[in-house]
Design a protein around this motif. Structure first.
Motif, short mmCIF file in Angstrom:
data_model
loop_
_atom_site.label_atom_id
_atom_site.label_comp_id
_atom_site.label_asym_id
_atom_site.label_seq_id
_atom_site.Cartn_x
_atom_site.Cartn_y
_atom_site.Cartn_z
N LEU A 91 0.88 -1.17 0.00
CA LEU A 91 0.00 0.00 0.00
C LEU A 91 0.91 1.22 0.00
CD1 LEU A 91 -2.67 -1.03 2.65
CD2 LEU A 91 -2.88 -1.07 0.17
N ALA A 92 0.85 2.00 -1.04
CA ALA A 92 1.70 3.18 -1.19
C ALA A 92 0.87 4.42 -0.85
CB ALA A 92 2.23 3.27 -2.61
N LEU A 93 1.22 5.07 0.25
CA LEU A 93 0.48 6.23 0.72
C LEU A 93 1.02 7.49 0.07
CD1 LEU A 93 0.36 5.30 4.50
CD2 LEU A 93 -1.13 4.54 2.66
N THR A 94 0.13 8.29 -0.50
CA THR A 94 0.53 9.52 -1.18
C THR A 94 -0.34 10.68 -0.70
OG1 THR A 94 -1.02 9.41 -3.04
CG2 THR A 94 1.03 8.13 -3.24
N PRO A 95 0.04 11.90 -1.05
CA PRO A 95 -0.83 13.03 -0.76
C PRO A 95 -2.16 12.89 -1.51
CG PRO A 95 1.33 13.79 -1.48
CD PRO A 95 1.28 12.32 -1.71
N PHE A 96 -3.14 13.64 -1.07
CA PHE A 96 -4.41 13.71 -1.79
C PHE A 96 -4.13 14.42 -3.12
CE2 PHE A 96 -8.40 15.88 -2.84
CZ PHE A 96 -9.25 14.79 -2.88
N PHE A 117 4.00 5.43 -10.01
CA PHE A 117 4.58 5.36 -8.67
C PHE A 117 4.73 3.92 -8.18
CE2 PHE A 117 3.87 5.94 -3.91
CZ PHE A 117 5.20 6.24 -3.64
N VAL A 118 3.64 3.18 -8.11
CA VAL A 118 3.69 1.83 -7.52
C VAL A 118 4.53 0.88 -8.37
CG1 VAL A 118 2.32 -0.16 -6.79
CG2 VAL A 118 1.51 2.15 -6.31
N PRO A 136 -2.04 2.27 -4.62
CA PRO A 136 -1.79 3.54 -3.93
C PRO A 136 -3.04 3.98 -3.18
CG PRO A 136 -2.30 3.95 -6.22
CD PRO A 136 -2.33 2.46 -6.02
N LEU A 137 -2.81 4.69 -2.10
CA LEU A 137 -3.91 5.34 -1.38
C LEU A 137 -3.59 6.83 -1.35
CD1 LEU A 137 -4.38 2.92 1.67
CD2 LEU A 137 -5.80 3.11 -0.37
N LEU A 144 -2.70 6.56 6.34
CA LEU A 144 -2.26 5.52 7.26
C LEU A 144 -3.44 4.85 7.94
CD1 LEU A 144 -0.01 3.92 8.58
CD2 LEU A 144 0.17 5.73 10.30
N VAL A 145 -4.41 5.64 8.37
CA VAL A 145 -5.59 5.09 9.03
C VAL A 145 -6.35 4.18 8.06
CG1 VAL A 145 -7.82 5.65 10.10
CG2 VAL A 145 -5.79 6.99 10.64
N ALA A 146 -6.51 4.61 6.82
CA ALA A 146 -7.20 3.79 5.82
C ALA A 146 -6.42 2.51 5.54
CB ALA A 146 -7.40 4.58 4.53
N ALA A 147 -5.10 2.60 5.50
CA ALA A 147 -4.27 1.42 5.23
C ALA A 147 -4.40 0.41 6.37
CB ALA A 147 -2.81 1.82 5.05
N LEU A 148 -4.40 0.91 7.59
CA LEU A 148 -4.54 0.00 8.74
C LEU A 148 -5.91 -0.63 8.72
CD1 LEU A 148 -2.78 2.08 11.52
CD2 LEU A 148 -1.91 0.05 10.39
#
Length: 148
Positions: A91-96, A117-118, A136-137, A144-148
């Motif tokens: 899960l790749a966290l990025t800015p909105f 990116f991914v 990606p998220l 992070l909260v959504a990934a968890l």
């Protein structure tokens, strides 16, 4: 872990526990101060690590550094370990991503973060993680909260 305080989890966490902080004016970013003038935006850049990279390039540099730190801290299974890597995702966290901030939106290019990116991150890091198990998220600070 790559932060404004260090290029690894151990040093970054030690600096945070010690109460250190490195806010800096961000070059070229100013906001109106409400009194007819402007003030520089203050942030926490990862100085000396991602300079010269922009947007996705900087994100790739920071993500690759974080994965390098993780790899350094533990022994990863061999790429031939299908049992492990077949169950592994990314899960790749990025800015909105929005038009006002970036000049484009995911509505215009829905697969841009996977393609730009991914997939490059998986290739750059030689990770045998299936692209189908990676995504990606683009949720900014909520990622992070959504990934968890």
């Amino acid at each position: 872990m790559v932060t404004a305080l260090g290029y690894g989890a151990t040093g970054s966490c030690a600096a945070i526990r010690a109460g250190l902080s490195r806010p800096q004016a961000l070059d070229g970013l100013v906001v109106e101060d409400g009194e007819g003038g402007s003030q520089p935006v203050t942030g926490f850049p990862v100085s000396g690590y991602a300079e010269g990279f922009f947007l996705v390039g900087a994100w790739l540099r920071l993500a690759a550094g974080s994965l390098d730190d993780l790899r350094h801290g533990m022994e990863w299974p061999s790429p031939s370990d299908v049992s492990f890597w077949g169950r592994t995702g990314l899960l790749a966290l990025t800015p909105f991503i929005d038009e006002a901030r970036f000049g484009w939106s995911l509505g215009q290019r829905p697969h841009a973060l996977v393609e730009d990116f991914v997939q490059p991150l998986l290739t750059l890091q030689h990770l045998p993680v299936s692209i189908e198990r990676s995504r990606p998220l683009a949720l900014g600070h909520c990622g992070l909260v959504a990934a968890l």
